[in-house]
Design a protein around this motif. Structure first.
Motif, PDB file in Angstrom:
ATOM      1  N   ALA A   1       0.815  -1.223   0.000  1.00 52.13           N
ATOM      2  CA  ALA A   1       0.000   0.000   0.000  1.00 52.13           C
ATOM      3  C   ALA A   1       0.842   1.264   0.000  1.00 52.13           C
ATOM      4  O   ALA A   1       0.505   2.262  -0.650  1.00 52.13           O
ATOM      5  CB  ALA A   1      -0.950  -0.002   1.191  1.00 52.13           C
ATOM      6  N   SER A   2       1.953   1.251   0.746  1.00 50.10           N
ATOM      7  CA  SER A   2       2.791   2.449   0.851  1.00 50.10           C
ATOM      8  C   SER A   2       3.737   2.547  -0.337  1.00 50.10           C
ATOM      9  O   SER A   2       4.805   1.942  -0.349  1.00 50.10           O
ATOM     10  CB  SER A   2       3.587   2.431   2.160  1.00 50.10           C
ATOM     11  N   THR A   3       3.346   3.310  -1.323  1.00 48.61           N
ATOM     12  CA  THR A   3       4.141   3.499  -2.535  1.00 48.61           C
ATOM     13  C   THR A   3       4.856   4.844  -2.506  1.00 48.61           C
ATOM     14  O   THR A   3       4.467   5.750  -1.759  1.00 48.61           O
ATOM     15  CB  THR A   3       3.239   3.477  -3.769  1.00 48.61           C
ATOM     16  N   PRO A   4       5.888   5.021  -3.340  1.00 52.77           N
ATOM     17  CA  PRO A   4       6.488   6.348  -3.475  1.00 52.77           C
ATOM     18  C   PRO A   4       5.468   7.408  -3.869  1.00 52.77           C
ATOM     19  O   PRO A   4       5.523   8.541  -3.373  1.00 52.77           O
ATOM     20  CB  PRO A   4       7.537   6.130  -4.569  1.00 52.77           C
ATOM     21  N   ALA A   5       4.525   7.059  -4.736  1.00 46.66           N
ATOM     22  CA  ALA A   5       3.512   8.025  -5.156  1.00 46.66           C
ATOM     23  C   ALA A   5       2.656   8.474  -3.980  1.00 46.66           C
ATOM     24  O   ALA A   5       2.320   9.665  -3.853  1.00 46.66           O
ATOM     25  CB  ALA A   5       2.634   7.422  -6.247  1.00 46.66           C
ATOM     26  N   LEU A   6       2.280   7.541  -3.107  1.00 40.50           N
ATOM     27  CA  LEU A   6       1.464   7.886  -1.948  1.00 40.50           C
ATOM     28  C   LEU A   6       2.254   8.737  -0.967  1.00 40.50           C
ATOM     29  O   LEU A   6       1.772   9.787  -0.504  1.00 40.50           O
ATOM     30  CB  LEU A   6       0.962   6.617  -1.262  1.00 40.50           C
ATOM     31  N   ALA A   7       3.457   8.298  -0.618  1.00 42.26           N
ATOM     32  CA  ALA A   7       4.263   9.053   0.340  1.00 42.26           C
ATOM     33  C   ALA A   7       4.550  10.459  -0.171  1.00 42.26           C
ATOM     34  O   ALA A   7       4.472  11.438   0.576  1.00 42.26           O
ATOM     35  CB  ALA A   7       5.570   8.311   0.614  1.00 42.26           C
ATOM     36  N   ALA A   8       4.877  10.572  -1.454  1.00 39.88           N
ATOM     37  CA  ALA A   8       5.197  11.885  -2.025  1.00 39.88           C
ATOM     38  C   ALA A   8       3.981  12.791  -2.037  1.00 39.88           C
ATOM     39  O   ALA A   8       4.081  13.999  -1.748  1.00 39.88           O
ATOM     40  CB  ALA A   8       5.753  11.717  -3.432  1.00 39.88           C
ATOM     41  N   ALA A   9       2.823  12.242  -2.368  1.00 38.30           N
ATOM     42  CA  ALA A   9       1.610  13.055  -2.411  1.00 38.30           C
ATOM     43  C   ALA A   9       1.266  13.595  -1.028  1.00 38.30           C
ATOM     44  O   ALA A   9       0.876  14.756  -0.869  1.00 38.30           O
ATOM     45  CB  ALA A   9       0.452  12.237  -2.963  1.00 38.30           C
ATOM     46  N   VAL A  10       1.419  12.749  -0.006  1.00 31.09           N
ATOM     47  CA  VAL A  10       1.143  13.182   1.364  1.00 31.09           C
ATOM     48  C   VAL A  10       2.134  14.258   1.790  1.00 31.09           C
ATOM     49  O   VAL A  10       1.755  15.285   2.367  1.00 31.09           O
ATOM     50  CB  VAL A  10       1.172  11.980   2.321  1.00 31.09           C
ATOM     51  N   SER A  11       3.406  14.039   1.520  1.00 29.06           N
ATOM     52  CA  SER A  11       4.416  15.015   1.911  1.00 29.06           C
ATOM     53  C   SER A  11       4.246  16.332   1.160  1.00 29.06           C
ATOM     54  O   SER A  11       4.387  17.417   1.737  1.00 29.06           O
ATOM     55  CB  SER A  11       5.818  14.438   1.688  1.00 29.06           C
ATOM     56  N   ASP A  12       3.931  16.259  -0.125  1.00 26.45           N
ATOM     57  CA  ASP A  12       3.717  17.479  -0.901  1.00 26.45           C
ATOM     58  C   ASP A  12       2.533  18.287  -0.372  1.00 26.45           C
ATOM     59  O   ASP A  12       2.485  19.516  -0.520  1.00 26.45           O
ATOM     60  CB  ASP A  12       3.490  17.150  -2.379  1.00 26.45           C
ATOM     61  N   ALA A  13       1.579  17.591   0.256  1.00 32.64           N
ATOM     62  CA  ALA A  13       0.408  18.270   0.814  1.00 32.64           C
ATOM     63  C   ALA A  13       0.684  18.833   2.204  1.00 32.64           C
ATOM     64  O   ALA A  13      -0.217  19.412   2.820  1.00 32.64           O
ATOM     65  CB  ALA A  13      -0.777  17.307   0.865  1.00 32.64           C
TER      66      ALA A  13
END
Length: 335
Positions: free
Chosen positions: A20-32
């Motif tokens: 579930a924890s992908t680079p896309a997910l982590a990056a989107a959360v951090s960017d927000a």
């Protein structure tokens, strides 16, 4: 209590091993403005490094990596073998064979060494507390160290960490306890206040949180941030299986329960057939049971069968939607 250098809003996306924890997910959360997390659990060193590199390509914001501590369970091989035999009819139906127990340390030392050579901004540990030397090595490299705790005593043992992630009974997925016991887990709000009474370390509250109101409540109780996992599982950036994502919205699944049936360690998931039929028979043997059930779980997911796979979910699972992760962070933080 305030957190060390923090990316923005007090929202942490829980590290979710298993995809579930992908680079896309982590990056989107951090960017927000939140703190996105990757998960090293069950991955090899190369895959862990690749996830870090991919996340750095997607965001310049801080993010974290979670590491499993080695299992200290005293395993009864005979009990594992009996459970494996019990699952033979399940395996035959799926066209696979149950797995065999393998390495029990999840390449812990190698993962720590790799992370120390090029660390992300945050590193968290689950299923125990690393040594003071390991914690100090990360701190000297400017990495914030987070340790997951489920009791007051565990919080005391993790006094060298920069931050404690206080995980309550309501949390989805594995209970991050130091020992693989059957002790009744403590509800988050109670545990948060109990831990707050014995330490001045910043606390991240985790367990069954799914709304902006939940986040505001734990912050009012003294948490510096709120960690949420299940509500991110259905996000388009999540790497969870289609079966898992669909089950969280399926009206057939109405409750969650703790079980050792899939991994040998207590973990909360949606109550499905496998959990109901096998929970009472699974030994306290992690990760041995994880290896035994892995082929069955993969086959069930591939065949679209939600009743044969671990559907990890916290008590707030009905709040999981297909909202993009960045938008979800804004909603959870009251934006």
């Amino acid at each position: 209590m305030t957190l060390p250098p923090w990316p923005g809003v007090p929202i942490v996306q829980a590290p979710m091993a298993g995809g579930a924890s992908t680079p896309a997910l982590a990056a989107a959360v951090s960017d927000a403005g939140g703190l996105g997390f990757l998960a090293a659990g069950y991955k090899n060193i190369e895959a862990m490094r690749a996830d870090i590199a991919a996340t750095r390509e997607l965001t310049s914001r801080p993010f974290g990596m979670n590491v499993f501590m080695p299992s200290l369970d005293e395993i009864d091989p005979a009990a594992v073998a009996v459970y494996r035999d019990r699952l033979l009819p399940e395996a035959e139906r799926l066209g696979v064979s149950p797995g065999m127990p393998s390495a029990r340390d999840d390449a812990y030392e190698a993962k720590v060494a790799a992370l120390l050579s090029d660390p992300p901004g945050f590193v968290s540990f689950t299923f125990g507390c690393p040594s003071a030397d390991v914690i100090g090595d990360f701190q000297r490299r400017g990495t914030v160290v987070i340790v997951t705790v489920t009791t007051v005593e565990e919080a005391r043992q993790a006094s060298d960490a920069d931050v404690l992630c206080v995980q309550g009974a309501e949390a989805g997925g594995h209970r991050g306890s130091f020992a693989n016991t059957s002790d009744e887990p403590v509800p988050l709000r109670t545990l948060l206040q109990d831990v707050r009474a014995v330490t001045g370390q910043p606390l991240i509250a985790a367990g069954g949180l799914g709304t902006a109101e939940d986040v505001a409540e734990v912050l009012a109780l003294g948490a510096a941030a709120a960690q949420l996992g299940t509500v991110f599982v259905r996000c388009p950036e999540s790497g969870a299986s289609a079966v898992h994502k669909a089950a969280l919205a399926d009206p057939r699944f109405t409750s969650t329960a703790m079980t050792r049936a899939f991994s040998g360690r207590p973990a909360r998931g949606l109550v499905n057939r496998f959990l109901t039929e096998h929970s009472a028979y699974a030994p306290a043997a992690y990760p041995d049971v994880h290896y035994v059930t892995s082929p069955l779980r993969k086959a069930s997911a591939a065949q679209g069968d939600p009743d044969g796979v671990n559907l990890w979910a916290g008590e707030s699972f009905r709040n999981a939607t297909e909202t993009p992760a960045g938008q979800l962070v804004a909603t959870l933080s009251g934006g």
